[in-house]
Enzyme design. Structure first.
Site: not given
Ligand code: C5P
Length: 396
Positions: A209, A278, A288, A323, A337, A341
């Site tokens: 990304n 994600d 490859k 974040f 979130k 979280k």
């Molecule tokens: O749910 P989302 O990905 O939007 O949430 C963002 C936050 O969650 C960020 O702080 C990111 O570093 C953390 N995150 C994580 N593990 C993931 C996805 C996001 O720790 N697999």
């Protein structure tokens, strides 16, 4: 902050030297005792008399003349000082400082002092952007010297661009801001994650990304400067880790999870600025993948949500900050979130804006807290934002 401080104000030979008169005046009004050292170049723009009248102290213009004031001899002044500000700092002066030269009173004092040194560069945009100037600045920053970013606008050379000396009030603000949160993180262990992750498809390809890592690296740098013991777990990034920060490099979300869990227990503060993928490719090819078919289907499976896991494990006394980068429904998603979280604070940024989010030097965010309060911060550099976030963390 500046009351009763001995400040050395170094003035070098740029047209912006006239603004240093106001800097000297403001410093004095703030209660500082100001000692001006002028380079030969600076004396073509402003007279020493002006500074003498404004500061009430003798002004040093040469290394070779008679010493009129007993103690004001180079090493003495370097030792007497609490802080040094070089404004304006020309490209030439920055280059001499970076090379460790000591061929006049100002360079000599800079070498001899151990106090914090602030540089306020001011010059033509091309000179400022020149790789040599940038390399010199980088070198000095790595050694712990601080740079007050120049402003953009109309320059004396007739062009527009970066390189203007910021307004005297802004220079004082910057210095006071830096000094005010000096060392308030001593004894604190901070774990910060940065950049995106790479999820492999085959030995040569990955899904990634646009995260540059700038925000997370800025937090690591600011926290380190404020005395924290910092561990930075970073996905792939072109940035170099700030001096003194423990850097753990990872590629995938799974590796990031492992590294984060390793340092989580001992951390007092955990800030997850990384853009973790994600999803990852379910079956990573050993070799490859060849372009034989018209269509290639990759099956993705969910990555662990590291932050969610940390939220479950969080002990009392630990501060967990996440974040939320969104392109729509910013507050609503961020709030969800924060709760899901189990965070103490979430930094919500609208990545659809041009001046915020991925791969730019500035950010504009809203901070959400557990008690439902929302705080909106204006657009600012990521470094300044890092300090603002740390101010909030200390309050929490
Ligand atoms: O749910 P989302 O990905 O939007 O949430 C963002 C936050 O969650 C960020 O702080 C990111 O570093 C953390 N995150 C994580 N593990 C993931 C996805 C996001 O720790 N697999």
């Amino acid at each position: 902050m500046l009351k009763d401080k001995n400040v050395i104000l170094g003035v070098t030979g740029g047209i912006a030297a006239y603004k240093s008169v106001e800097i000297a005046s403001r410093l004095r009004k703030a209660g500082a005792s100001v000692h001006v050292i002028m380079t030969a170049g600076a004396q073509n723009f402003v007279t020493s008399m002006t500074f003498r009248e404004i500061t009430g102290n003798p002004v040093i213009t040469t290394m070779w003349g008679e010493i009129t004031n007993h103690q004001v001899e180079h090493i003495a002044l370097a030792e007497l000082a609490d802080l040094m500000i070089i404004a304006p700092a020309t490209a030439n002066f920055i280059a001499k400082a970076a090379a460790g030269m000591a061929d006049d009173m100002l360079t000599t004092t800079v070498l001899a002092t151990k106090v914090p040194i602030f540089f306020a560069p001011a010059m033509n945009s091309n000179m400022y952007n020149n790789q040599l100037t940038q390399a010199n600045i980088k070198r000095l920053v790595e050694l712990g010297w601080r740079f007050i970013p120049p402003a953009s606008g109309h320059l004396a050379c007739g062009t527009d661009g970066i390189g203007r000396l910021p307004e005297p009030a802004e220079i004082l603000d910057f210095v006071e801001n830096e000094l005010s949160h000096e060392e308030d993180f001593i004894g604190k262990k901070l774990l910060v994650t940065a950049a995106g992750t790479y999820e492999p498809i085959d030995p040569v390809r990955y899904i990634g990304n646009r995260s540059s890592g700038k925000m997370g690296y800025a937090i690591a740098e600011a926290a380190k400067k404020r005395g924290a013991e910092v561990t930075l777990v970073s996905g792939p990034s072109a940035l170099t880790a700030p001096a003194g920060v423990k850097l753990v490099r990872v590629e995938t979300a799974a590796q990031m999870r492992q590294a984060v869990l390793e340092f989580f227990d001992e951390a007092d503060i955990i800030i997850k600025a990384a853009a973790v993928a994600d999803y990852r490719v379910r079956e990573v090819a050993d070799q490859k993948i060849k372009k034989n078919d018209d269509e290639l289907v990759l099956v993705l499976e969910k990555n662990p949500d590291i932050l969610f896991e940390l939220g479950q494990k969080k002990k009392s006394g630990q501060i967990l900050v996440g974040f939320a980068a969104e392109t729509q429904h910013l507050l609503e998603y961020a709030k969800a979130k924060l709760e899901k979280k189990n965070l103490d604070m979430i930094v919500a940024n609208d990545v659809s804006r041009k001046d915020a989010g991925f791969n730019v030097d500035t950010n504009a965010v809203k901070l959400l807290y557990r008690d439902g309060t929302v705080q909106e911060l204006p657009v600012m550099t990521k470094y300044k934002l890092a300090n603002e976030l740390l101010n909030m963390v200390i309050k929490l």
